[in-house]
Design an enzyme around this catalytic site. Structure first.
Site, PDB file in Angstrom:
ATOM      1  N   ASP A  99       0.852  -1.183   0.000  1.00  0.00           N
ATOM      2  CA  ASP A  99       0.000   0.000   0.000  1.00  0.00           C
ATOM      3  C   ASP A  99       0.891   1.237   0.000  1.00  0.00           C
ATOM      4  O   ASP A  99       1.100   1.894   1.018  1.00  0.00           O
ATOM      5  CB  ASP A  99      -0.940  -0.011   1.201  1.00  0.00           C
ATOM      6  N   CYS A 102       0.336   4.735   1.873  1.00  0.00           N
ATOM      7  CA  CYS A 102      -0.707   4.688   2.877  1.00  0.00           C
ATOM      8  C   CYS A 102      -0.332   5.831   3.818  1.00  0.00           C
ATOM      9  O   CYS A 102       0.841   6.031   4.120  1.00  0.00           O
ATOM     10  CB  CYS A 102      -0.637   3.353   3.611  1.00  0.00           C
ATOM     11  N   ASN A 206      -7.565  -1.550   7.841  1.00  0.00           N
ATOM     12  CA  ASN A 206      -7.410  -0.588   8.943  1.00  0.00           C
ATOM     13  C   ASN A 206      -7.654   0.855   8.496  1.00  0.00           C
ATOM     14  O   ASN A 206      -7.365   1.788   9.223  1.00  0.00           O
ATOM     15  CB  ASN A 206      -6.031  -0.748   9.596  1.00  0.00           C
ATOM     16  N   HIS A 333       3.091   7.127   5.393  1.00  0.00           N
ATOM     17  CA  HIS A 333       3.918   6.244   6.226  1.00  0.00           C
ATOM     18  C   HIS A 333       4.369   4.948   5.535  1.00  0.00           C
ATOM     19  O   HIS A 333       4.864   4.046   6.193  1.00  0.00           O
ATOM     20  CB  HIS A 333       3.302   5.997   7.613  1.00  0.00           C
ATOM     21  N   ASN A 334       4.187   4.864   4.206  1.00  0.00           N
ATOM     22  CA  ASN A 334       4.784   3.765   3.420  1.00  0.00           C
ATOM     23  C   ASN A 334       5.417   4.378   2.182  1.00  0.00           C
ATOM     24  O   ASN A 334       4.727   4.628   1.190  1.00  0.00           O
ATOM     25  CB  ASN A 334       3.709   2.773   2.937  1.00  0.00           C
ATOM     26  N   SER A 389      -5.764   9.225  19.389  1.00  0.00           N
ATOM     27  CA  SER A 389      -4.705   9.417  18.411  1.00  0.00           C
ATOM     28  C   SER A 389      -3.889  10.619  18.857  1.00  0.00           C
ATOM     29  O   SER A 389      -4.351  11.403  19.695  1.00  0.00           O
ATOM     30  CB  SER A 389      -5.302   9.676  17.029  1.00  0.00           C
ATOM     31  N   HIS A 408       4.374   5.293  13.405  1.00  0.00           N
ATOM     32  CA  HIS A 408       3.241   5.617  12.520  1.00  0.00           C
ATOM     33  C   HIS A 408       1.884   5.222  13.071  1.00  0.00           C
ATOM     34  O   HIS A 408       0.864   5.602  12.525  1.00  0.00           O
ATOM     35  CB  HIS A 408       3.445   4.999  11.146  1.00  0.00           C
ATOM     36  N   GLY A 409       1.837   4.448  14.141  1.00  0.00           N
ATOM     37  CA  GLY A 409       0.524   4.040  14.650  1.00  0.00           C
ATOM     38  C   GLY A 409       0.671   3.187  15.882  1.00  0.00           C
ATOM     39  O   GLY A 409       1.743   3.139  16.493  1.00  0.00           O
ATOM     40  N   LYS A 484     -15.524   2.949   9.246  1.00  0.00           N
ATOM     41  CA  LYS A 484     -14.492   1.938   9.102  1.00  0.00           C
ATOM     42  C   LYS A 484     -14.624   1.335   7.718  1.00  0.00           C
ATOM     43  O   LYS A 484     -15.712   0.919   7.330  1.00  0.00           O
ATOM     44  CB  LYS A 484     -14.791   0.881  10.169  1.00  0.00           C
TER      45      LYS A 484
END
Lengths: 485, 136
Positions: A99, A102, A206, A333-334, A389, A408-409, A484
């Protein structure tokens, strides 16, 4: 799952080293950012073996880095950062992931909790209708023939020029949402066919869209610069990527890299690390195709931003100008990027792979928006959908240690199958409702997989990043409405 | 005979597929992958796609086979449930895949699969067994 039993040296409360002597092929040490508690979980899997594998890639500089949300991935660990010398080093599609780009963005508003809580159900419903989400959903953008190439070349700018959002949004996006050097002729027709119907869709897994409230401000002045002014202020978060287009580009180029490795006599411990010299035709072509996917993902988030604003203003019966729905920042973040970094006071051009890691450039860096020059680059760290977050900023320390990178998470703690065995989607929905969080989803089983319990507490992740000094915590948000994918 | 078994992986999901022949194991891996994506009970076989692939080795052939099917799911929203697979010398594969276009009202989708990966990818031509981890 076998526990990892390799050597690990404690440097301080937040840093651990895998010495490069661990494996004969390791060119640099592994450096892991974690506290003692997190490490217990990390050691239950082969994550650190993946850190050691990445340390074997040609041209790697500094350390094979693992951010505090590190977990077991495929090939590269999720939360891995690797910097390669541009002359000697390689680029690996596996170090970016399927991804491509992402990422996550956060928007501020002028509204507070009291304004939106009475309308929260409507808001979530209208957002759900206005933003295509979930597996098998098609976008509502009909691209003209050949138009996809413009999306791949111009990214967010394409979106803004076609009426999706404002010119100011570009300034608030990493790379202004448009990486230069993207060449659509290097993207296969299969990738484009996958991308065309999916532009402007959230996707599944996600990925999410969230209405959140500021519930804690740690650095008021820094927060103010971002337009985060008070507790209870409403924020909007979007997390998604490049959809099937990015997946296909990754597939296509892993194949190219596997063939190239024979040609350049490169061997890797895991075929998912397939790579090619950065300056080889294969490496250059991948980087250029990857930029196309990155631009697509930014256009995607930009179109979604437009529909979020539209839905928000309609439900709240407010004019866009009064809503103050401004983009604070958008991070990827990718990604792999060519960046300039100083090593021993010498400037070097490096290819930085961030696989589940966020750029965190400090105040004064020329690549960050002028409005943030004094505070540093905003970094957005989404947690699970039940807790919170974080908004952070990049630091000089990150520049020194992690090539300007941070976490990143939250990082998963439990497999999807295990989460589904323990939890039913409906129960997750109800327990979130009991915590004041309204959720809409296409997939109840997907909701169980993404339940808060399946994730690490993101607070512990950002505390390590903050404690180690590779970013600073600015504010925290709590979700009140979630869509979601 | 069991067609496939799921493997747990923290962030992702994988499977081991079995068969009397390697071709059957490839077919069962595809069936397992679509079982991760959707409930297949309601899927009828009124559409088909012919696939021909040539690869550098058997592992790459498996990777490309599964990812080609994901391409059809993305582009045509096809849920496949049965596969006639032939594996030919020279790492070649031909297949006819049967299934149905996704219908929101009748089909239940479960977990999106982004891609097959090379991580822990295994093809065992003696036991007729294959293993793959997906990025989900």
């Amino acid at each position: 799952m076998a526990k990892w039993i390799g050597p690990l040296e404690k440097i301080d409360a937040y840093r651990w080293r895998i010495p490069k002597g661990y494996k004969s092929g390791m060119r640099v040490d592994g450096l892991i950012y974690a506290d003692k508690e997190m490490l217990k979980h990390i050691l239950l899997e082969q994550t650190l073996e993946q850190v050691a594998n990445v340390a074997q890639l040609p041209g790697i500089i500094g350390n094979s880095l693992a951010m505090p949300d590190i977990h077991w991935g495929y090939g590269f660990p999720i939360g891995g950062v690797a910097a390669m010398d541009i002359k000697e080093g390689v680029i690996s599609p596996g170090g970016v992931g399927f991804d491509i780009n992402c990422g996550v963005r956060i928007m501020r508003t002028n509204l507070t909790k009291d304004d939106v809580l009475p309308a929260i159900k409507d808001l979530v419903d209208v957002l759900y209708k206005n933003v295509p989400s979930g597996l098998g959903s098609k976008g509502k953008i009909r691209l003209r023939l050949g138009e996809i190439d413009k999306v791949l070349t111009n990214g967010s700018r394409w979106a803004v020029e076609n009426g999706y959002g404002f010119i100011e949004d570009l300034e608030s996006t990493e790379e202004r949402g448009e990486m230069f050097g993207a060449d659509p002729s290097l993207v296969s027709s299969r990738a484009k066919e996958r991308g065309i119907p999916q532009l402007g869709t959230l996707g599944s897994g996600n990925h999410f869209l969230e209405i959140a409230l500021i519930d804690e401000i740690f650095e008021p002045d820094t927060a103010n610069t971002m337009g985060i002014n008070e507790i209870g202020q409403v924020m909007l978060l979007v997390h998604c990527g490049s959809r099937g287009l990015g997946h296909q580009i990754a597939d296509d180029y892993i194949k190219v890299m596997l063939a190239a490795m024979k040609k350049y006599r490169i061997s890797v411990p895991d075929r998912q690390l397939a790579c090619s010299p950065i300056e080889s035709p294969e490496g250059r072509n991948y980087l250029s195709a990857m930029k196309c996917a990155a631009n697509y993902a930014w256009a995607n988030r930009q179109c979604i931003t437009h529909w979020v604003r539209e839905a928000f203003c309609r439900v709240m019966k407010i004019k866009p100008i009064d809503a103050g729905l401004e983009l604070i920042y958008d991070v990827t973040h990718n990604i792999a990027k060519i960046e300039e970094h100083s090593i021993a006071d010498k400037k070097n051009k490096l290819c930085i792979h961030r696989k589940g890691a966020t750029r965190a450039f400090p105040a004064g860096h020329p690549d960050i928006p002028s409005k943030y020059l004094k505070i540093g680059q905003p970094v957005l760290i989404p947690g699970d959908m039940g807790r919170y977050s974080y908004v952070l900023v990049g630091t000089e320390q990150a520049m020194k240690e992690t090539f300007g990178s941070t976490c990143h998470g939250a990082g998963r703690m439990q497999s999807r199958a295990a989460a589904k065995r323990q939890l039913r989607g409906r129960d997750v929905l109800e327990s979130l409702a009991a915590r004041g969080i309204t959720v809409r989803t296409d997939s109840l089983s997907g909701l169980a997989e993404e339940a808060p319990q399946a994730y690490k507490d993101v607070a512990s992740v950002v505390n390590v990043a903050h404690g180690a000094g590779i970013s600073r915590i600015v504010a925290r948000t709590k979700p009140i409405g979630v869509i979601k994918g | 005979m069991k067609r496939y078994k799921l493997i747990e992986h923290t962030a992702d999901i994988g499977l081991i597929a079995y068969g009397n022949t390697l071709a059957e194991a490839f077919g069962n891996a595809a069936f397992g992958m679509f079982s991760i994506i959707a409930e297949l009970d309601n899927v009828v076989e009124n559409q088909n796609r012919c696939i021909e692939l040539k690869s550098s080795d058997q592992e790459s052939l498996l990777f490309e086979w599964l990812n080609r099917l994901l391409y059809y799911f993305d582009v045509d929203l096809l849920l496949f449930r049965s596969f006639k697979v032939n594996i030919l010398p020279g790492n070649r594969l031909t297949a006819i895949c049967y299934g149905e276009k996704y219908d929101r009202l009748r089909h239940k989708l479960k977990t999106g699969v982004k891609s097959a990966t090379y991580h822990k990818l295994k093809v065992d031509g003696i036991k007729n067994e294959v293993q793959v981890i997906f990025d989900v």
